[in-house]
Design an enzyme around this catalytic site. Structure first.
Site, short mmCIF file in Angstrom:
data_model
loop_
_atom_site.label_atom_id
_atom_site.label_comp_id
_atom_site.label_asym_id
_atom_site.label_seq_id
_atom_site.Cartn_x
_atom_site.Cartn_y
_atom_site.Cartn_z
N TYR A 1 0.83 -1.21 0.00
CA TYR A 1 0.00 0.00 0.00
C TYR A 1 0.86 1.26 0.00
O TYR A 1 0.33 2.36 0.00
CB TYR A 1 -0.91 0.02 1.25
CG TYR A 1 -0.11 -0.06 2.53
CD1 TYR A 1 0.20 -1.30 3.08
CD2 TYR A 1 0.38 1.08 3.16
CE1 TYR A 1 0.97 -1.39 4.24
CE2 TYR A 1 1.16 1.00 4.30
CZ TYR A 1 1.44 -0.24 4.84
OH TYR A 1 2.22 -0.33 5.98
N GLY A 2 2.19 1.08 0.03
CA GLY A 2 3.05 2.25 0.25
C GLY A 2 4.10 2.41 -0.82
O GLY A 2 3.82 2.41 -2.02
N THR A 3 5.34 2.52 -0.35
CA THR A 3 6.45 2.86 -1.25
C THR A 3 6.84 1.72 -2.19
O THR A 3 7.67 1.91 -3.07
CB THR A 3 7.69 3.30 -0.45
OG1 THR A 3 8.07 2.20 0.38
CG2 THR A 3 7.38 4.51 0.41
N LEU A 4 6.25 0.54 -1.99
CA LEU A 4 6.55 -0.58 -2.90
C LEU A 4 5.59 -0.62 -4.09
O LEU A 4 5.77 -1.41 -5.01
CB LEU A 4 6.49 -1.92 -2.13
CG LEU A 4 7.67 -2.21 -1.20
CD1 LEU A 4 7.37 -3.42 -0.31
CD2 LEU A 4 8.95 -2.47 -1.98
N GLU B 1 11.65 -4.17 5.42
CA GLU B 1 10.62 -3.50 6.24
C GLU B 1 10.93 -3.59 7.74
O GLU B 1 10.12 -3.19 8.57
CB GLU B 1 9.24 -4.11 5.95
CG GLU B 1 8.81 -4.08 4.49
CD GLU B 1 8.66 -2.67 3.91
OE1 GLU B 1 8.79 -1.69 4.66
OE2 GLU B 1 8.42 -2.55 2.71
N1 PCA Z 1 6.34 -0.38 2.09
C1 PCA Z 1 5.38 -1.40 2.32
C2 PCA Z 1 4.84 -1.05 3.66
C3 PCA Z 1 4.90 0.40 3.70
C4 PCA Z 1 5.93 0.74 2.70
O1 PCA Z 1 6.31 1.84 2.40
C5 PCA Z 1 4.31 -1.29 1.27
O2 PCA Z 1 4.48 -0.58 0.28
O3 PCA Z 1 3.25 -1.91 1.47
#
Ligand code: PCA
Length: 185
Positions: free
Chosen positions: A13-16, A88
């Site tokens: 949900y984030g930077t990935l 992570e």
């Molecule tokens: N990376 C993981 C968890 C939060 C982040 O930045 C993601 O993208 O889900």
């Protein structure tokens, strides 16, 4: 696209996510394999916040607050899973946690492959997700989002900044997991 019986599912949900600064790891075959299945939304509402001096997104393990979260579902192999756990800081910061998502739209590649028999849009899927479980009450006073965009806070997340200082320690302090007074001991 082949079927990989050992693949595990991870919802990001984030930077990935695609178009965000850490997505390139999912494209690096030297690390492992990641197959984009499609866009997905969590079944339950969760608080999604953007915080710490590094402006990182956290899905907080406090079911019922916030919104169903939009993100992306991937099949990843064991090597990529190992990389993600390490990246992570599981389980010290993010903790890999079981959750359920509803598959929204299949990726082009999956639509045209044998995987389309396995994944049907609209179905609920069990998967992993990196959540923040050590909750400090101040985290729940932050604004909640439905989808991470990377523009929520003034200082945007920049992976290079993590290298400039002790990312791990300062993250623990900013999240309220560690007390600043422990720094100089
Ligand atoms: N990376 C993981 C968890 C939060 C982040 O930045 C993601 O993208 O889900």
């Amino acid at each position: 696209m082949e079927r990989d019986e050992n693949a595990q599912l991870v919802f990001v949900y984030g930077t990935l996510k695609q178009g965000h600064p850490n997505h390139h790891y999912f494209e690096d075959v030297n690390i492992g394999r990641a197959t984009f299945i499609g866009t997905a939304t969590t079944v339950d509402p969760w608080p999604l916040v953007v915080t710490t001096r590094f402006s990182l997104p956290y899905l907080v393990d406090h079911k019922g607050l916030g919104y169903p979260i939009r993100g992306e579902l991937y099949e990843i192999d064991d090597r990529m899973m190992e990389f993600c756990d390490d990246f992570e800081d599981h389980p010290q910061i993010y903790e890999r946690t079981k959750t359920q998502v509803k598959l929204d739209q299949l990726s082009m590649n999956v639509k045209e492959s044998i995987l389309s028999e396995k994944y049907l849009p609209g179905t609920v899927i069990d998967c992993w997700c990196y959540m923040l479980r050590k909750i400090s009450p101040k985290i729940l006073n932050l604004p909640f989002y439905e989808e991470y965009q990377g523009t929520e806070v003034d200082i945007m997340y920049d992976p290079a900044r993590e290298q400039e200082c002790d990312y791990f320690t300062y993250t623990l302090i900013d999240l309220g997991i560690m007390d600043e007074t422990e720094l100089n001991r």
